[in-house]
Design an enzyme around this catalytic site. Structure first.
Site, PDB file in Angstrom:
ATOM      1  N   HIS A  49      -0.610 -12.313   0.151  1.00  0.00           N
ATOM      2  CA  HIS A  49      -0.240 -10.892   0.103  1.00  0.00           C
ATOM      3  C   HIS A  49      -0.878 -10.152   1.273  1.00  0.00           C
ATOM      4  CE1 HIS A  49       1.065  -7.307  -2.422  1.00  0.00           C
ATOM      5  NE2 HIS A  49       0.438  -6.764  -1.382  1.00  0.00           N
ATOM      6  N   HIS A  51       0.574  -7.516   4.651  1.00  0.00           N
ATOM      7  CA  HIS A  51       1.703  -6.830   5.280  1.00  0.00           C
ATOM      8  C   HIS A  51       1.600  -6.914   6.795  1.00  0.00           C
ATOM      9  CE1 HIS A  51       3.233  -4.727   1.605  1.00  0.00           C
ATOM     10  NE2 HIS A  51       1.984  -4.987   1.208  1.00  0.00           N
ATOM     11  N   HIS A 247       5.481  -5.735  -6.077  1.00  0.00           N
ATOM     12  CA  HIS A 247       4.302  -4.881  -6.216  1.00  0.00           C
ATOM     13  C   HIS A 247       4.392  -4.191  -7.581  1.00  0.00           C
ATOM     14  CE1 HIS A 247       3.872  -5.290  -1.860  1.00  0.00           C
ATOM     15  NE2 HIS A 247       2.735  -4.621  -1.908  1.00  0.00           N
ATOM     16  N   GLU A 250      -0.336  -1.933  -9.386  1.00  0.00           N
ATOM     17  CA  GLU A 250      -1.383  -1.622  -8.400  1.00  0.00           C
ATOM     18  C   GLU A 250      -2.017  -0.293  -8.787  1.00  0.00           C
ATOM     19  OE1 GLU A 250      -2.128  -1.130  -3.592  1.00  0.00           O
ATOM     20  OE2 GLU A 250      -0.070  -1.206  -4.335  1.00  0.00           O
ATOM     21  N   HIS A 271      -0.708  -7.438  -6.832  1.00  0.00           N
ATOM     22  CA  HIS A 271      -1.827  -6.679  -7.396  1.00  0.00           C
ATOM     23  C   HIS A 271      -1.920  -6.942  -8.907  1.00  0.00           C
ATOM     24  CE1 HIS A 271      -2.510  -4.647  -3.567  1.00  0.00           C
ATOM     25  NE2 HIS A 271      -1.200  -4.449  -3.516  1.00  0.00           N
ATOM     26  N   ASP A 329      -4.116  -7.586   2.188  1.00  0.00           N
ATOM     27  CA  ASP A 329      -3.137  -6.510   2.047  1.00  0.00           C
ATOM     28  C   ASP A 329      -2.813  -5.868   3.395  1.00  0.00           C
ATOM     29  OD1 ASP A 329      -1.346  -4.998   0.616  1.00  0.00           O
ATOM     30  OD2 ASP A 329      -2.833  -3.692  -0.315  1.00  0.00           O
TER      31      ASP A 329
END
Length: 393
Positions: A49, A51, A247, A250, A271, A329
C-alpha cells in the site's frame, strides 16, 4: 545513520528534520533514535500500500518544474519540503491538500511520469523491498480524455491509457536496474464515479504488462448506494478476474469496511482500522483471513488513529495473528521510508523479528501476483528468513 543518509540522498528530508518530526510524534515517549534499517528488520520486505503520486522525490518536482517553466512558491528542496511535508498530525482533508502543492507539476508530462515510476523502484530497492505494489489514479496524471481535467491544467494530449503505459515502462526499467519486482494497482476515485469503468478497462488491457489490481480511494462518506458506478465497476472487475482492494475504515466506520467486503467483494482492505468498531465484522474477517494494508505513521499524521502509537489498531491485529502488511502510504508527504514504519512498530508496539517475518509472508500470500510468481516470491522470502515452507507461525 544509514536511514538518514539514504533519505537525504533521495530528497526526502534532512536527518535533523526527520529526527525532530519523529520525536514530536512519539510525544509521551523519549525522542526516537536514528536507527539504521539493519537494526530494525534488515531482511527482504513486501509492500502493498503505497501511492506513486505520494512517493515522488522533492528534487524531481523542482527539476520538472524548471524544465516545464512552472513557477513554484519555493525555490529550494528544503523550502518545498516545508510546504509539502506534514510535520504534525492533521486531518485527512489537510493531508490531501498537500497534493495541490506539486501534482500540477508532474501531471500531463510524459518524461516526468516515467521518471517518477523509475525513481520509485530505486527508492524501494534501497529500503530492502523485494516486491512492491504501487497504486495511482491514471486520470489524475492525465490532461486529456478526462473530465474534469485535474489540477487546473490546460487540455493537452496525455490520456489515462498512455499514463498507464508510461508508468509500466518506468517500473519495468526500474525492475531491471534494481533487481526487485514492482507491479501497479489502478485507483478509482470515490468523488469521480464516472472514471471507474475506464479504470477497469485499463486493468484488463494492461493486466499482463504490470497492472495487477484495482483500488477505490478517497472520501469514505461517498458510499456505493449514492455512487453506483463504483459498484458496477467492481462487479465488472470480479467477472474479469481482476484483483481488488479498497480504502476502507481509514477514517470511516466499520460500515465502510463491510460495504467494501460485501458489495465490492474486495480481497484486501486498505487501512481497515475502523473494522475494530464492529467486533462481529472483525471476527468474520479474521476467519476469512482478510488482509489489512496497515500504514502506521500515515494513520497518525492523517488523524486516522489515536496519536499514541501504543494504542494503534495494528497491535490488535498483531496479537490476533491477523493477516496484514506494514506500508508507507505516502512517504513524500510523511517524510518517511518503510524503515520508519518498522521502527515505530518495534519501538512502540512490541513487534519482534518473528512478527516481521510472519507479516511479510502473509503479505506475499495476499499479493496480487499470479500464483507462479507468488510462489517464487514466497520461496525467496523463506530462503532469506532461514525458514522452510512448512514452518508454522
Amino acid at each position: 545513520m544509514l536511514i538518514m543518509v539514504r533519505r537525504a540522498a533521495s530528497g526526502l528530508g534532512s536527518p535533523a528534520l526527520c529526527s525532530a518530526r519523529i520525536s514530536k510524534l512519539s510525544g509521551h515517549l523519549c525522542a526516537m533514535a536514528q536507527p539504521a534499517p539493519e537494526q530494525v528488520f534488515n531482511k527482504p520486505k513486501v509492500e502493498l500500500h503505497v501511492h506513486l503520486d505520494g512517493a515522488i522525490r522533492v528534487q524531481t518536482i523542482l527539476d520538472v518544474a524548471k524544465r516545464r517553466g512552472i513557477s513554484l512558491p519555493a525555490t529550494t528542496a528544503q523550502q518545498m519540503k516545508e510546504r509539502i511535508i506534514l510535520q504534525e498530525p492533521d486531518t485527512l482533508t489537510g493531508f490531501l491538500g498537500k497534493f495541490n502543492e506539486y501534482m500540477h507539476v508532474v501531471a500531463g508530462d510524459r518524461e516526468a511520469i516515467q521518471r517518477i515510476a523509475f525513481e520509485f523502484v530505486e527508492d524501494k530497492a534501497r529500503e530492502g523491498v523485494l516486491y512492491v505494489e504501487v497504486r495511482y489514479s491514471p486520470h489524475l496524471l492525465s490532461n486529456c480524455k478526462v473530465e474534469p481535467i485535474p489540477w487546473n491544467q490546460k487540455q493537452g494530449d496525455l490520456c489515462p491509457d498512455e499514463v498507464v503505459r508510461l508508468v509500466n515502462k518506468g517500473l519495468s526499467e526500474g525492475e531491471r536496474a534494481f533487481r526487485i519486482k514492482a507491479r501497479s494497482i489502478l485507483c478509482c476515485m470515490r468523488h469521480m464515479p464516472s472514471w471507474s469503468d475506464d479504470v477497469v478497462e485499463l486493468c484488463e488491457i494492461y493486466r499482463n504488462e504490470g497492472v495487477v489490481g484495482i483500488d477505490l480511494a478517497g472520501d469514505e462518506s461517498l458510499n456505493c448506494e449514492a455512487n453506483p458506478d463504483h459498484r458496477k465497476a467492481y462487479e465488472k472487475a470480479v467477472r474479469a478476474g481482476i484483483h481488488r482492494t479498497v480504502h476502507a475504515g481509514e477514517v470511516g466506520p466499520a460500515a465502510v469496511v463491510r460495504e467494501a467486503v460485501e458489495v465490492l467483494k474486495t480481497e484486501r482492505v486498505g487501512h481497515g482500522y475502523g473494522t475494530l468498531g464492529d467486533p462481529d465484522l472483525y471476527r468474520e474477517l479474521l476467519a476469512q483471513d482478510m488482509h489489512f494494508e496497515v500504514c502506521p505513521l500515515s494513520s497518525k499524521l492523517t488523524g486516522a488513529c489515536n496519536s499514541d502509537f501504543t494504542k494503534h489498531p495494528v497491535i490488535t491485529f498483531m496479537r490476533d495473528k491477523a493477516n496484514y502488511s506494514l506500508n508507507t502510504d505516502d512517504p513524500l508527504i510523511f517524510n518517511s521510508t518503510l524503515n520508519d514504519d518498522y521502527f515505530l512498530a518495534q519501538e512502540h508496539m512490541g513487534f519482534t523479528e518473528e512478527e516481521f517475518k510472519r507479516l511479510n509472508i502473509k503479505s506475499a500470500k495476499s499479493c496480487f501476483l499470479p500464483e507462479k510468481e507468488k510462489n517464487e516470491l514466497l520461496s525467496r522470502l523463506y530462503e532469506a528468513y532461514g525458514m522452510i515452507e512448512s514452518t508454522p507461525f
